[in-house]
Design a protein around this motif. Structure first.
Motif, PDB file in Angstrom:
ATOM      1  N   ARG A 121      53.512  23.709  43.621  1.00  0.00           N
ATOM      2  CA  ARG A 121      52.796  24.752  44.345  1.00  0.00           C
ATOM      3  C   ARG A 121      51.420  25.001  43.719  1.00  0.00           C
ATOM      4  O   ARG A 121      50.435  25.204  44.433  1.00  0.00           O
ATOM      5  CB  ARG A 121      53.619  26.045  44.345  1.00  0.00           C
ATOM      6  CG  ARG A 121      54.870  25.993  45.222  1.00  0.00           C
ATOM      7  CD  ARG A 121      55.565  27.352  45.270  1.00  0.00           C
ATOM      8  NE  ARG A 121      54.692  28.395  45.764  1.00  0.00           N
ATOM      9  CZ  ARG A 121      54.496  28.645  47.054  1.00  0.00           C
ATOM     10  NH1 ARG A 121      55.117  27.933  47.973  1.00  0.00           N
ATOM     11  NH2 ARG A 121      53.671  29.620  47.423  1.00  0.00           N
ATOM     12  N   ARG A 122      51.350  24.959  42.403  1.00  0.00           N
ATOM     13  CA  ARG A 122      50.061  25.170  41.739  1.00  0.00           C
ATOM     14  C   ARG A 122      49.076  24.082  42.104  1.00  0.00           C
ATOM     15  O   ARG A 122      47.909  24.347  42.405  1.00  0.00           O
ATOM     16  CB  ARG A 122      50.263  25.233  40.222  1.00  0.00           C
ATOM     17  CG  ARG A 122      49.011  25.583  39.434  1.00  0.00           C
ATOM     18  CD  ARG A 122      49.245  25.479  37.950  1.00  0.00           C
ATOM     19  NE  ARG A 122      49.508  24.098  37.542  1.00  0.00           N
ATOM     20  CZ  ARG A 122      48.552  23.174  37.371  1.00  0.00           C
ATOM     21  NH1 ARG A 122      47.274  23.488  37.569  1.00  0.00           N
ATOM     22  NH2 ARG A 122      48.864  21.948  36.998  1.00  0.00           N
ATOM     23  N   ARG A 123      49.541  22.811  42.112  1.00  0.00           N
ATOM     24  CA  ARG A 123      48.642  21.699  42.427  1.00  0.00           C
ATOM     25  C   ARG A 123      48.260  21.671  43.908  1.00  0.00           C
ATOM     26  O   ARG A 123      47.244  21.078  44.274  1.00  0.00           O
ATOM     27  CB  ARG A 123      49.301  20.376  42.034  1.00  0.00           C
ATOM     28  CG  ARG A 123      49.531  20.239  40.540  1.00  0.00           C
ATOM     29  CD  ARG A 123      49.950  18.843  40.150  1.00  0.00           C
ATOM     30  NE  ARG A 123      50.358  18.778  38.759  1.00  0.00           N
ATOM     31  CZ  ARG A 123      50.696  17.649  38.133  1.00  0.00           C
ATOM     32  NH1 ARG A 123      50.670  16.499  38.786  1.00  0.00           N
ATOM     33  NH2 ARG A 123      51.070  17.676  36.859  1.00  0.00           N
ATOM     34  N   GLU A 124      49.078  22.296  44.745  1.00  0.00           N
ATOM     35  CA  GLU A 124      48.749  22.390  46.164  1.00  0.00           C
ATOM     36  C   GLU A 124      47.864  23.593  46.461  1.00  0.00           C
ATOM     37  O   GLU A 124      47.564  23.873  47.635  1.00  0.00           O
ATOM     38  CB  GLU A 124      50.033  22.485  46.991  1.00  0.00           C
ATOM     39  CG  GLU A 124      50.883  21.233  46.982  1.00  0.00           C
ATOM     40  CD  GLU A 124      50.249  20.095  47.753  1.00  0.00           C
ATOM     41  OE1 GLU A 124      49.419  20.376  48.645  1.00  0.00           O
ATOM     42  OE2 GLU A 124      50.575  18.930  47.471  1.00  0.00           O
ATOM     43  N   GLY A 125      47.448  24.309  45.435  1.00  0.00           N
ATOM     44  CA  GLY A 125      46.588  25.462  45.631  1.00  0.00           C
ATOM     45  C   GLY A 125      47.322  26.711  46.061  1.00  0.00           C
ATOM     46  O   GLY A 125      46.698  27.652  46.572  1.00  0.00           O
TER      47      GLY A 125
END
Length: 308
Positions: A121-125
């Motif tokens: 989720r973090r890498r997907e913004g």
């Protein structure tokens, strides 16, 4: 086993560094498609919590590499088969099963899964904590190894076995999984899942579900948990319209399809409910680790039956 089937780089897992793994023990190369690449292992290794024996909380230091154990479990989740049929160069099947049972009891698979979800989720913004979710259930046949006390008959789907209930975020990542007998009502299971959802993901305020969750569950979720449970309207079933995707609902259906790509999850073979739930996490964990690390540059080297 051919001599070139192994390499001897220093393994960075905790048992190899601080446990009872024999000094100079060979490290397993990628021999099967489900074996982790170096990039995948780096993502998964960072999510493994320290074992109790390393923190002085008791227990004997482990004697098998965590990476090889996880590769064995991923192989079993993807290919199915019996525990005692695990091929070499994996550790002895009994040791792998003991490792699996201990990590299920300690909740390690759930902790690893939660950290991988947050990283994706973090890498997907996205924020680490989701604000919306989708719930659904899937009935599946049970093998003869499943006891009568934990199985039932789903009259709607005409399935004798068990039912897995999952809650996913809007990316299709599994947030919660529960396994029950197939005759357990979806709304009854949803109440317990919503309680856990509110406890673990306090920022979730919106949940989508299909029509089987309609009725008293909608006002109950709003009144007791502050969840806005919405039942998307089906776009229609006239033949002239063809197939129609139900808004939001297709996300959880896609995740269920991802789970059933792994043969161990096509049917339920586990004697314990929590063991099947762990295999569901392993099944989606394969896709999650690849999503974080990317596919291997080179395909896995095949191992001939003569080498087993």
């Amino acid at each position: 086993m051919p001599a070139d089937s192994f390499t001897r780089p220093a393994c960075r897992c905790l048992p190899c560094r601080f446990g009872n793994v024999p000094s100079g023990a060979p490290v397993h190369e990628r021999a099967f498609e489900t074996d982790m690449t170096e990039a995948e292992w780096d993502e998964v290794r960072a999510a493994i919590p320290p074992p109790p024996w390393l923190e002085g909380r008791g227990g004997r230091p482990e004697e098998y590499c965590h990476r090889r154990m996880l590769d064995a479990l991923r192989y079993l989740a993807d290919n199915g088969g019996k525990w005692r049929s695990l091929p070499e160069p994996f550790p002895p099947p009994r040791k792998v099963f003991d490792f699996f049972r201990r990590w299920v009891r300690q909740g390690v698979f759930a902790m690893i899964h939660s950290l991988l979800v947050k990283e994706i989720r973090r890498r997907e913004g996205r924020a680490e904590q989701p604000t919306a979710a989708i719930i659904d259930a899937q009935s599946l046949k049970a093998a003869e190894t499943v006891g009568a006390a934990s199985r039932g008959f789903d009259g709607g789907k005409q399935v004798n076995g068990r039912k897995r209930h999952i809650v996913v975020d809007t990316l299709g990542l599994v947030l919660l999984v529960a396994v029950t007998a197939a005759d357990v009502n979806d709304r009854t299971a949803a109440m317990a899942l919503f309680d856990r959802l509110r406890l673990l993901f306090s920022q979730v305020t919106k949940v989508w579900a299909d029509h089987v969750y309609d009725g008293e569950l909608v006002p109950w979720a709003r009144r007791h948990l502050g969840l806005d449970l919405e039942i998307p309207v089906h776009p229609g079933r006239r033949k002239a319209q063809g197939f129609k995707v139900i808004p939001k609902r297709w996300v959880v259906e896609r995740t269920l399809a991802w789970i059933t790509r792994r043969r161990r999850c096509v049917r339920d073979y586990e004697r314990r409910l929590d063991h099947h739930a762990a295999f569901v996490l392993l099944a989606v964990g394969i896709a999650m680790s690849r999503r974080l690390a990317g596919r291997a540059d080179a395909p896995a080297r095949r191992v001939s039956r003569a080498a087993w």
